[in-house]
Design an enzyme around this catalytic site. Structure first.
Site, mmCIF file in Angstrom:
data_model
loop_
_atom_site.group_PDB
_atom_site.id
_atom_site.type_symbol
_atom_site.label_atom_id
_atom_site.label_comp_id
_atom_site.label_asym_id
_atom_site.label_seq_id
_atom_site.Cartn_x
_atom_site.Cartn_y
_atom_site.Cartn_z
ATOM 1 N N ASP A 197 0.875 -1.173 0.000
ATOM 2 C CA ASP A 197 0.000 0.000 0.000
ATOM 3 C C ASP A 197 0.915 1.227 0.000
ATOM 4 O OD1 ASP A 197 -1.532 2.187 0.694
ATOM 5 O OD2 ASP A 197 -2.644 1.162 2.285
ATOM 6 N N VAL A 198 0.879 1.998 -1.075
ATOM 7 C CA VAL A 198 1.837 3.107 -1.199
ATOM 8 C C VAL A 198 1.608 4.229 -0.186
ATOM 9 C CG1 VAL A 198 2.340 2.703 -3.643
ATOM 10 C CG2 VAL A 198 0.472 4.270 -3.009
ATOM 11 N N ASN A 205 2.937 5.730 -9.857
ATOM 12 C CA ASN A 205 1.715 5.721 -10.670
ATOM 13 C C ASN A 205 0.438 5.449 -9.888
ATOM 14 O OD1 ASN A 205 0.088 5.053 -13.278
ATOM 15 N ND2 ASN A 205 -0.036 3.195 -12.027
ATOM 16 N N TYR A 208 -9.724 14.358 -6.282
ATOM 17 C CA TYR A 208 -8.817 13.895 -7.346
ATOM 18 C C TYR A 208 -8.058 15.071 -7.970
ATOM 19 C CZ TYR A 208 -7.220 11.379 -11.502
ATOM 20 O OH TYR A 208 -6.443 10.820 -12.490
ATOM 21 N N LYS A 240 -3.948 15.843 -7.997
ATOM 22 C CA LYS A 240 -3.135 15.992 -9.214
ATOM 23 C C LYS A 240 -2.546 17.408 -9.314
ATOM 24 C CE LYS A 240 -3.684 11.752 -10.534
ATOM 25 N NZ LYS A 240 -2.565 10.784 -10.499
HETATM 26 C C1 BGC Z 1 -9.003 10.446 -14.931
HETATM 27 C C2 BGC Z 1 -9.976 9.852 -15.913
HETATM 28 C C3 BGC Z 1 -10.417 10.885 -16.923
HETATM 29 C C4 BGC Z 1 -9.237 11.648 -17.509
HETATM 30 C C5 BGC Z 1 -9.675 12.803 -18.392
HETATM 31 C C6 BGC Z 1 -7.887 11.086 -15.691
HETATM 32 O O1 BGC Z 1 -6.917 11.587 -14.824
HETATM 33 O O2 BGC Z 1 -8.516 9.427 -14.044
HETATM 34 O O3 BGC Z 1 -11.099 9.318 -15.231
HETATM 35 O O4 BGC Z 1 -11.140 10.271 -17.971
HETATM 36 O O5 BGC Z 1 -8.408 12.128 -16.480
HETATM 37 O O6 BGC Z 1 -10.676 13.577 -17.799
#
Ligand code: BGC
Length: 266
Positions: free
Chosen positions: A65-66, A92, A164, A168
């Site tokens: 588990d990272v 990743n 998310y 990122k």
């Molecule tokens: C997401 C995907 C998405 C893509 C473009 C990725 O980082 O994990 O679910 O389709 O970005 O939106």
């Protein structure tokens, strides 16, 4: 012709599915011995390791588990015991837990941040220590190479996925700050920012014609990406062909970050 990653060892986290799986295959095809890290599903990683070995390559699958420092340390220890050292690390492992903002639970926030961002922190920290421990490479111009798996969502905001997108967006400055810090030691740190790549993480976005048509409106190049598109980018970023590429995010997205909504608008 000698393969571009011959005699090198690559560790890929989250290698049991999707982009990680594709990157592992590409790095192995380019001649690297590969460490395939997985978290919950042992079978695909072990099967892939088996196939790579049968085809004459070297591979091992390791559970970790990272987001857990002890498990990341063990991942690197076991890899070192098997292959002696590591030249390439692809951070990743990542996941999505989407929900409208007001409904997002703290667990959903923390799970995504701890895997996508803290996981890369721990993986990259272990990588830097391992490169320093091993010392100058005889197989590459760099002391070591790190590839962070980012996303177009390091720059494109994404409603319903604040966890998310925040993870990122965090990777963007994490990668650049780390790259600046370790470049003098000849450790190259870069990111790949995939767009929509056909994997299980975004199945809903491409598995019906209606969804696919909608998704393609976001992709000027007119096709959904394949994991091979990311694999090829990873091979290049891991090889001496990109020796002067330091602290860059390589967008592999069919033009998604060109904001195609503005083509006849704005
Ligand atoms: C997401 C995907 C998405 C893509 C473009 C990725 O980082 O994990 O679910 O389709 O970005 O939106």
């Amino acid at each position: 012709m000698e393969k571009s990653l011959a005699n090198q060892v690559a560790l890929i986290t989250g290698a049991s599915s999707g982009i990680g799986y594709g990157v592992a295959i590409a790095l192995a095809d380019a001649g690297a011995a590969v460490v395939l890290n997985y978290h919950s599903h042992a079978e695909p990683g072990e099967k892939l390791a088996d196939e790579i070995e049968k085809a004459g390559g070297s591979a091992i699958a390791i559970r970790a588990d990272v987001s857990d420092p002890a498990q990341v340390a063990k991942l690197f220890d076991v890899s070192r015991a098997r292959f002696g050292g590591i030249d390439i690390v692809v951070a990743n492992a990542g996941l999505q837990k989407d929900s409208p903002f007001a409904d997002m639970t703290l667990d959903d926030w923390q799970l995504v941040l701890s895997t996508n961002l803290t996981g890369q922190f721990l993986t990259c920290q272990a990588a830097v220590k391992e490169f320093r421990r091993r010392g100058p490479s005889t197989v590459s111009k760099a002391l070591g190479k790190i590839i962070c798996m980012s996303s177009v969502h390091e720059v494109i905001p994404w409603a319903g996925r604040v966890n998310y997108a925040a993870s990122k967006g965090g990777i963007q400055m994490f990668m650049k700050s780390l790259a600046q810090e370790v470049a003098p030691e000849r450790i190259r740190v870069n990111s790949i920012a995939p767009g929509a790549i056909r994997t299980s993480i975004n199945k809903d976005a491409w598995d019906s014609q209606a969804a696919l048509d909608k998704l393609l409106q976001l992709i000027p190049y007119g096709r959904v990406g394949a994991v091979e598109d990311i694999g090829k980018a990873a091979v290049w970023l891991a090889s001496d062909e990109s020796d002067y590429v330091v602290g860059t995010t390589l967008f592999v997205d069919g033009g998604m970050t060109l904001y195609p909504g503005f083509t006849n608008n704005g």
